[in-house]
Design a protein around this motif. Structure first.
Motif, PDB file in Angstrom:
ATOM      1  N   GLU A 489      37.320  39.221  47.262  1.00  0.00           N
ATOM      2  CA  GLU A 489      38.157  39.478  46.088  1.00  0.00           C
ATOM      3  C   GLU A 489      37.353  40.067  44.934  1.00  0.00           C
ATOM      4  OE1 GLU A 489      41.333  36.917  44.840  1.00  0.00           O
ATOM      5  OE2 GLU A 489      41.054  35.622  46.603  1.00  0.00           O
ATOM      6  N   ARG A 554      45.108  32.340  51.045  1.00  0.00           N
ATOM      7  CA  ARG A 554      44.425  33.575  50.651  1.00  0.00           C
ATOM      8  C   ARG A 554      44.320  34.553  51.819  1.00  0.00           C
ATOM      9  NH1 ARG A 554      38.997  31.590  47.749  1.00  0.00           N
ATOM     10  NH2 ARG A 554      38.851  33.775  47.096  1.00  0.00           N
ATOM     11  N   GLU A 602      49.963  38.661  43.974  1.00  0.00           N
ATOM     12  CA  GLU A 602      48.930  39.436  44.643  1.00  0.00           C
ATOM     13  C   GLU A 602      48.720  40.690  43.796  1.00  0.00           C
ATOM     14  OE1 GLU A 602      51.904  39.054  47.331  1.00  0.00           O
ATOM     15  OE2 GLU A 602      51.282  37.045  46.729  1.00  0.00           O
ATOM     16  N   LEU A 626      45.759  36.551  43.324  1.00  0.00           N
ATOM     17  CA  LEU A 626      44.875  36.931  44.421  1.00  0.00           C
ATOM     18  C   LEU A 626      44.613  38.422  44.300  1.00  0.00           C
ATOM     19  CD1 LEU A 626      44.849  35.941  48.074  1.00  0.00           C
ATOM     20  CD2 LEU A 626      45.294  38.345  47.577  1.00  0.00           C
ATOM     21  N   CYS A 628      43.088  42.165  45.579  1.00  0.00           N
ATOM     22  CA  CYS A 628      42.768  43.020  46.717  1.00  0.00           C
ATOM     23  C   CYS A 628      42.505  44.414  46.172  1.00  0.00           C
ATOM     24  CB  CYS A 628      43.924  43.038  47.716  1.00  0.00           C
ATOM     25  SG  CYS A 628      43.674  44.152  49.100  1.00  0.00           S
TER      26      CYS A 628
END
Length: 676
Positions: A489, A554, A602, A626, A628
């Motif tokens: 991450e 996750r 996300e 989270l 990305c």
């Protein structure tokens, strides 16, 4: 060369704790088939003594009892004596700690248990004074000789009690997880919080990093000003107290009093790794400069005193030096006057060389009662001048302290604790933007991958002298996966994700019980324990099962694996009654439950400048996000079809639905804050 009168089998071990006992007159053996077979062959009871290298009372009992030849003769005549390093074998420690807690309603170290030759315990306790220990050994031996059937009966009942302790959390049906469950938990918890000094009410005070991490997140997402104030009070009091090494950085294990003044002086890697994460999270939330100072100084301590040449981190520093607890860390007034000369008067005000800081035997513990801002104002100094003085004082005292005899170092390297340090370093990098912290984390991870992880995803638990030993436990896999996901991450580097997936597959293969929807602590390949334990209670280190639940969420989002999300939700749902009734023992479960009950995003950053924008976002406290980030849509499902030439776009997604992309981090922060 010094000749030793006694030597036992521990001389062949690598654990510093076991080696400490290798010259005892007790015929200690390490845990293993040889010791168990010897007990069966000679029909002797097992005497299992468990501790760790930095344990003060372990040293006391060794000196009083295990170095005494009369006591050693009784132990050798009537028992097969086994020494266990609880840090090397947490599985054995769990079993026999549970047994002692069932018998006595208390536990701790040293942990001493007497068991049948097959390992089933029937008697146990913790520290014993010399005479009590001798009398107890004789009484237990005589009772077994005269009442062998009763001994076996009691051992079998206790073994069943140990097994039943694992069934309580996994035999229940799950419940729907709601935000009300979390509200009830926090309300129930508040009666045990010390709003004046921080931590839990009363003494001793343990720091419990994961409790603070969850409560900080709760305060943020629930807009709970009282809880936020409590967390800030706790972190500030800890940072200014004697539990924190004001000269060299790093935290001791716990405070013996209610004011964070007198520490139990040992320093553990697992505490400091986790506290880096907590202070980094708190700095993101509050921008309190004190928290940044703690982060920088603690990492300096880890680099200076806990890092191996191979980039691993050692386990702990002892509380004792020269046979005295805390001697390395405390100061005499005259000594400080000689070192600091004209600066002493101001120094003594700052660090309380007075009744407040006085400990015992003419020794003072350095601690603070005021922030730098307050102290500078009260003493008519500029803040920058004060900070320069403090830095100079610390340099002077650190140099002087280096000439002292150092506390013992437990230089074994544990996969699980190193993973906690990696996560702490990554969080610190995010908070302060220091690239060195990330480099330290990545070098540590590379070390673990090279020395502790095989190509099929199998982990080893302990490393020393170029020897990797002991099959990894669930905590090793869980915390390694967590650290790898933290690196994913933060860097967007896909090899870390591939390693996390490999470890996850191995964890399911070796630890998972699909019927109970829970992971065992030991791999199915392990056969040398009487019971496969299940760890669900969050303690100073969060339960390996709660870490796994978070990992599943996750990894489930990052790889679009809905099965992982379902398993995590099913596991958490079984814990609801437990975390409502005992929230302090389920804080990481509460953290995971928040992902299912409150806003969870996300944040996908796609494009050439993805990592730069990621850094900008991660400077902020975003515990329900989270991340990305990537430059190509071939990397992850979340990046698929989201790369637009010449642009770096930020997508905010929730419940499988994404809003229109934005280009500025400011817009992204507004969306994650309001969900409008």
């Amino acid at each position: 060369m010094k000749k030793h009168q006694y030597t036992n089998q521990l001389i062949h071990e690598t654990s510093p704790y076991l080696l400490q006992h290798a010259r005892n007159p007790v015929n200690w053996m390490p845990w293993g088939d040889e010791a168990l077979e010897k007990a069966k062959k000679e029909n002797k009871l097992l005497l299992i003594s468990i501790g760790y290298a930095a344990c003060h009372w372990c040293h006391v009992m060794e000196h009083e009892s295990f170095e005494d030849t009369a006591i050693a003769q009784v132990m050798n005549d009537y028992f097969v004596c086994i020494k266990v390093d609880r840090e090397e074998r947490p599985d054995i420690d769990q079993i026999y700690m549970t047994a002692v807690q069932l018998m006595t309603q208390r536990g701790g170290w040293p942990l001493n248990v007497i068991a049948l030759p097959d390992g089933r315990p029937f008697w146990g306790g913790t520290y014993f004074m010399k005479d009590v220990w001798m009398n107890t050994l004789l009484q237990v031996h005589n009772f077994h000789q005269e009442n062998p059937d009763k001994t076996v009966e009691y051992a079998e009942r206790l073994k069943q009690g140990i097994s039943d302790s694992n069934l309580i959390p996994i035999s229940k049906e799950g419940q729907d997880i709601t935000i009300e469950h979390l509200k009830q938990a926090v309300q129930h918890w508040q009666s045990n919080l010390d709003y004046q000094e921080g931590g839990s009410a009363g003494a001793p005070k343990f720091m419990m990093p994961n409790n603070l991490s969850f409560l900080l997140r709760w305060a943020h997402q629930a807009n709970d000003a009282d809880i936020l104030e409590y967390v800030e009070t706790t972190l500030s009091k800890m940072a200014m107290g004697g539990i924190y090494d004001q000269v060299g950085g790093g935290f001791a294990r716990y405070s013996t009093d209610a004011n964070w003044k007198v520490p139990h002086f040992e320093k553990m890697l697992y505490d400091n790794g986790q506290l880096l994460s907590v202070y980094a999270q708190a700095f993101k939330k509050t921008k309190n400069p004190l928290y940044a100072e703690v982060i920088n100084q603690t990492i300096d301590f880890l680099k200076r005193e806990m890092r191996s040449p191979e980039h691993g981190f050692y386990s702990s520093l002892d509380a004792d030096s020269e046979g005295e607890e805390g001697k390395f860390y405390v100061w005499k007034k005259q000594e400080l006057q000689q070192l600091l000369k004209d600066e002493f008067e101001l120094f003594s005000k700052y660090y309380n060389i007075n009744a407040t800081g006085y400990w015992e035997d003419g020794n003072y513990i350095l601690l603070r009662r005021h922030t730098d801002e307050t102290f500078a104002n009260e003493n008519m100094l500029s803040l920058s001048d004060l900070k320069d003085k403090v830095k100079s004082w610390q340099t002077t005292l650190l140099k002087e302290r280096e000439s002292r005899i150092r506390p013992g170092l437990d230089d074994k390297i544990l996969s699980s604790w190193n993973a906690l340090a990696i996560s702490g370093l990554v969080d610190s990098h995010q908070a302060l933007g220091n690239t060195e912290f990330l480099e330290l984390a990545e070098k540590n991870m590379q070390f673990l991958k090279e020395k502790q992880m095989s190509s099929d995803g199998t982990l080893k638990h302990s490393y020393k002298n170029d020897i990797s030993k002991i099959d990894g436990f669930l905590e090793d896999y869980a915390l390694m996966i967590q650290a790898l996901l933290d690196l994913v991450e933060t860097t967007g580097n896909i090899p870390y994700l591939e390693d996390a997936k490999l470890l996850m597959n191995k964890t399911f293969e070796q630890f998972y019980d699909s019927e109970k929807s829970i992971f065992y602590f030991t791999p199915k390949s392990q056969t040398d324990v009487i019971n496969r334990s299940i760890e669900v209670h969050d303690n100073v280190i969060p339960a390996s099962n709660s870490v796994m639940a978070n990992n599943l969420i996750r990894l489930g989002h990052l790889t679009a694996n809905q099965d992982y999300l379902k398993i995590a939700e099913r596991t958490v749902s079984k814990m609801i009654d437990d975390f409502k009734n005992y929230p302090g023992g389920y804080s990481n479960w509460l953290h995971v439950a928040l992902d299912f009950t409150d806003k969870h995003f996300e944040v996908v950053i796609a494009g050439e400048d993805a990592i730069e924008k990621l850094k900008k976002l991660q400077e902020n406290y975003l515990p329900n996000c989270l991340f990305c980030a990537g430059t190509t849509d071939k990397q992850l499902p979340l990046l698929e079809n989201r790369i637009v030439n010449g642009k770096t776009l930020i997508y905010i997604c929730q419940n499988n639905t994404c809003q229109l992309p934005v280009e500025s981090t400011k817009e992204a922060l507004q969306i994650t804050a309001t969900n409008e």
